[in-house]
Design a protein around this motif. Structure first.
Motif, mmCIF file in Angstrom:
data_model
loop_
_atom_site.group_PDB
_atom_site.id
_atom_site.type_symbol
_atom_site.label_atom_id
_atom_site.label_comp_id
_atom_site.label_asym_id
_atom_site.label_seq_id
_atom_site.Cartn_x
_atom_site.Cartn_y
_atom_site.Cartn_z
ATOM 1 N N THR A 131 1.117 11.966 -5.597
ATOM 2 C CA THR A 131 2.071 11.120 -5.110
ATOM 3 C C THR A 131 2.419 10.018 -5.175
ATOM 4 O OG1 THR A 131 1.353 12.036 -2.354
ATOM 5 C CG2 THR A 131 2.695 9.969 -2.831
ATOM 6 N N GLU A 132 1.555 9.160 -6.335
ATOM 7 C CA GLU A 132 1.750 7.999 -6.740
ATOM 8 C C GLU A 132 2.542 7.969 -7.812
ATOM 9 O OE1 GLU A 132 -1.126 4.358 -9.505
ATOM 10 O OE2 GLU A 132 -1.981 5.810 -7.639
ATOM 11 N N GLY A 133 2.400 9.431 -8.800
ATOM 12 C CA GLY A 133 2.923 9.752 -10.020
ATOM 13 C C GLY A 133 4.501 9.657 -9.551
ATOM 14 N N ALA A 134 4.621 10.461 -8.069
ATOM 15 C CA ALA A 134 5.467 10.623 -7.785
ATOM 16 C C ALA A 134 6.480 9.277 -7.803
ATOM 17 C CB ALA A 134 5.839 11.456 -7.339
ATOM 18 N N PHE A 135 5.778 7.913 -6.620
ATOM 19 C CA PHE A 135 6.747 6.774 -6.722
ATOM 20 C C PHE A 135 6.495 6.224 -8.468
ATOM 21 C CE2 PHE A 135 4.166 6.548 -2.122
ATOM 22 C CZ PHE A 135 4.970 6.640 -1.710
ATOM 23 N N ARG A 136 5.585 6.375 -8.577
ATOM 24 C CA ARG A 136 6.351 5.571 -9.979
ATOM 25 C C ARG A 136 7.717 6.226 -10.999
ATOM 26 N NH1 ARG A 136 1.919 7.422 -13.236
ATOM 27 N NH2 ARG A 136 3.150 9.076 -14.382
ATOM 28 N N ALA A 137 7.381 7.354 -10.635
ATOM 29 C CA ALA A 137 8.852 7.920 -11.536
ATOM 30 C C ALA A 137 10.078 7.339 -10.216
ATOM 31 C CB ALA A 137 8.410 9.647 -11.694
ATOM 32 N N LEU A 138 10.002 7.285 -9.306
ATOM 33 C CA LEU A 138 11.378 7.009 -8.799
ATOM 34 C C LEU A 138 11.688 5.267 -8.875
ATOM 35 C CD1 LEU A 138 13.223 7.498 -6.690
ATOM 36 C CD2 LEU A 138 11.574 7.334 -4.560
ATOM 37 N N ALA A 149 14.463 -4.089 -10.561
ATOM 38 C CA ALA A 149 14.443 -4.576 -12.009
ATOM 39 C C ALA A 149 13.242 -4.211 -13.031
ATOM 40 C CB ALA A 149 13.575 -6.316 -11.431
ATOM 41 N N SER A 150 13.813 -4.589 -14.442
ATOM 42 C CA SER A 150 12.762 -3.104 -15.717
ATOM 43 C C SER A 150 11.968 -4.186 -15.860
ATOM 44 C CB SER A 150 14.460 -3.832 -16.605
ATOM 45 O OG SER A 150 13.948 -4.294 -16.566
ATOM 46 N N ASP A 151 11.833 -5.711 -15.498
ATOM 47 C CA ASP A 151 10.723 -6.376 -16.076
ATOM 48 C C ASP A 151 9.409 -5.656 -15.096
ATOM 49 O OD1 ASP A 151 11.388 -7.791 -13.754
ATOM 50 O OD2 ASP A 151 11.673 -10.026 -14.961
ATOM 51 N N ARG A 152 9.273 -5.455 -13.613
ATOM 52 C CA ARG A 152 8.444 -5.132 -13.123
ATOM 53 C C ARG A 152 7.581 -4.070 -13.370
ATOM 54 N NH1 ARG A 152 9.722 -6.007 -7.795
ATOM 55 N NH2 ARG A 152 7.275 -5.540 -7.005
ATOM 56 N N ASP A 153 6.038 -3.636 -13.789
ATOM 57 C CA ASP A 153 5.468 -3.005 -14.067
ATOM 58 C C ASP A 153 5.373 -1.851 -13.404
ATOM 59 O OD1 ASP A 153 2.846 -1.041 -14.288
ATOM 60 O OD2 ASP A 153 1.656 -2.831 -14.467
ATOM 61 N N ALA A 154 6.349 -0.647 -13.813
ATOM 62 C CA ALA A 154 6.571 0.557 -12.701
ATOM 63 C C ALA A 154 5.486 1.503 -12.122
ATOM 64 C CB ALA A 154 6.980 1.928 -13.461
ATOM 65 N N ARG A 155 3.947 1.770 -13.309
ATOM 66 C CA ARG A 155 2.647 2.193 -12.333
ATOM 67 C C ARG A 155 1.983 1.219 -11.141
ATOM 68 N NH1 ARG A 155 -2.722 2.916 -16.289
ATOM 69 N NH2 ARG A 155 -3.678 4.377 -14.616
ATOM 70 N N ALA A 156 1.735 -0.033 -11.245
ATOM 71 C CA ALA A 156 1.526 -1.023 -10.175
ATOM 72 C C ALA A 156 2.405 -0.794 -9.125
ATOM 73 C CB ALA A 156 1.660 -2.666 -10.982
ATOM 74 N N ILE A 157 3.280 -0.766 -8.937
ATOM 75 C CA ILE A 157 4.633 -0.891 -8.305
ATOM 76 C C ILE A 157 3.788 0.526 -7.685
ATOM 77 C CG2 ILE A 157 6.802 0.070 -7.099
ATOM 78 C CD1 ILE A 157 7.538 -2.266 -9.406
ATOM 79 N N GLY A 158 3.790 1.764 -8.311
ATOM 80 C CA GLY A 158 4.028 3.093 -8.072
ATOM 81 C C GLY A 158 2.405 3.059 -6.827
ATOM 82 N N SER A 159 1.576 1.990 -7.861
ATOM 83 C CA SER A 159 0.054 2.162 -7.040
ATOM 84 C C SER A 159 -0.047 1.318 -5.751
ATOM 85 C CB SER A 159 -1.252 1.187 -7.208
ATOM 86 O OG SER A 159 -1.084 2.484 -8.647
ATOM 87 N N GLN A 160 1.283 0.324 -5.562
ATOM 88 C CA GLN A 160 1.053 -0.266 -4.793
ATOM 89 C C GLN A 160 1.798 0.390 -3.601
ATOM 90 O OE1 GLN A 160 4.046 -3.573 -4.595
ATOM 91 N NE2 GLN A 160 3.983 -4.452 -2.748
ATOM 92 N N LEU A 161 3.070 1.661 -4.150
ATOM 93 C CA LEU A 161 3.227 2.244 -2.499
ATOM 94 C C LEU A 161 2.514 3.222 -2.318
ATOM 95 C CD1 LEU A 161 7.321 2.703 -4.927
ATOM 96 C CD2 LEU A 161 6.631 1.431 -2.305
ATOM 97 N N LEU A 162 1.380 3.732 -3.089
ATOM 98 C CA LEU A 162 0.463 5.213 -2.542
ATOM 99 C C LEU A 162 -0.043 4.048 -1.497
ATOM 100 C CD1 LEU A 162 -0.847 7.734 -2.427
ATOM 101 C CD2 LEU A 162 -2.254 6.448 -4.229
ATOM 102 N N ALA A 163 -0.613 2.627 -1.759
ATOM 103 C CA ALA A 163 -1.452 2.007 -0.156
ATOM 104 C C ALA A 163 -0.307 1.833 0.667
ATOM 105 C CB ALA A 163 -1.647 0.916 -1.783
ATOM 106 N N THR A 164 0.771 1.497 0.281
ATOM 107 C CA THR A 164 1.611 1.253 1.602
ATOM 108 C C THR A 164 2.025 2.665 2.572
ATOM 109 O OG1 THR A 164 3.141 -0.598 0.166
ATOM 110 C CG2 THR A 164 3.330 0.433 2.701
#
Length: 192
Positions: A131-138, A149-164
């Motif tokens: 699920t986190e991988g799907a969020f990161r890919a999105l 924003a392209s300067d954001r860490d997609a991996r970190a956002i994917g983790s944040q979205l999983l936690a959300t």
């Protein structure tokens, strides 16, 4: 020559999944499973080996059905933020619409069985990773499209979205309505 099976194993796993989802692993007795599946204890153990083996199959069934549905939604076409909002709203609607407020079987299993049940912990960990991988890919897609924003860490956002998503699933189990959950979704999308 053995007797032919008197039941459909796939339907039995589905029924067992529903019982485990509603009651949890520890509170589900072999008798609960026998009653739900409509088979004898001997047939239960002959077909599945143990309560735990049946639980593992139920988790796999959940992953292949319920968890995959979220990933499929994330992979549709359209606005990245719109798909993400729709996916999070769908989780809330499913949870609030469930009269038993069962939440997510993977989240429930993590809360109940983590670190005491190696097989279940690993199955849930892989579901969360997927699920986190799907969020990161999105998010990466959104960065390529200029929505995120392209300067954001997609991996970190994917983790944040999983936690959300995990948090939403837990909050929905006790929420009086959708207001708080909607605020979480809106704040999450707005933060991107």
């Amino acid at each position: 020559m053995g007797r032919p099976k008197q039941f459909d194993p796939d339907a039995a796993v589905e029924q067992a999944m529903q019982v485990f989802w509603r009651k949890g692993y520890a509170a589900t007795t072999p008798q609960d499973l026998v009653d739900a599946l409509g088979i004898g204890k001997g047939s239960l153990y002959n077909a599945f080996g143990s309560k735990h083996a049946l639980f593992e199959r139920a988790l796999v069934r959940y992953r292949d059905g319920q968890a995959q549905a979220l990933i499929d939604l994330l992979e549709q076409s359209g606005s990245v933020k719109g798909r993400l909002r729709d996916a999070l709203r769908l989780l809330v609607e499913l949870d609030l619409g469930d009269p038993d407020r069962r939440g997510c079987l993977a989240v429930n299993t993590a809360a109940e069985r983590a670190m005491t049940d190696e097989a279940a912990t690993e199955l849930v960990r892989r579901m969360f990773d997927r699920t986190e991988g799907a969020f990161r890919a999105l998010i990466e897609e959104g960065q390529r499209a200029g929505e995120v924003a392209s300067d954001r860490d997609a991996r970190a956002i994917g983790s944040q979205l999983l936690a959300t998503a995990v948090g939403l699933r837990l909050l929905a189990r006790v929420a009086e309505g959708p207001d708080r959950l909607s605020r979480v979704i809106d704040a999450t999308i707005d933060s991107l």
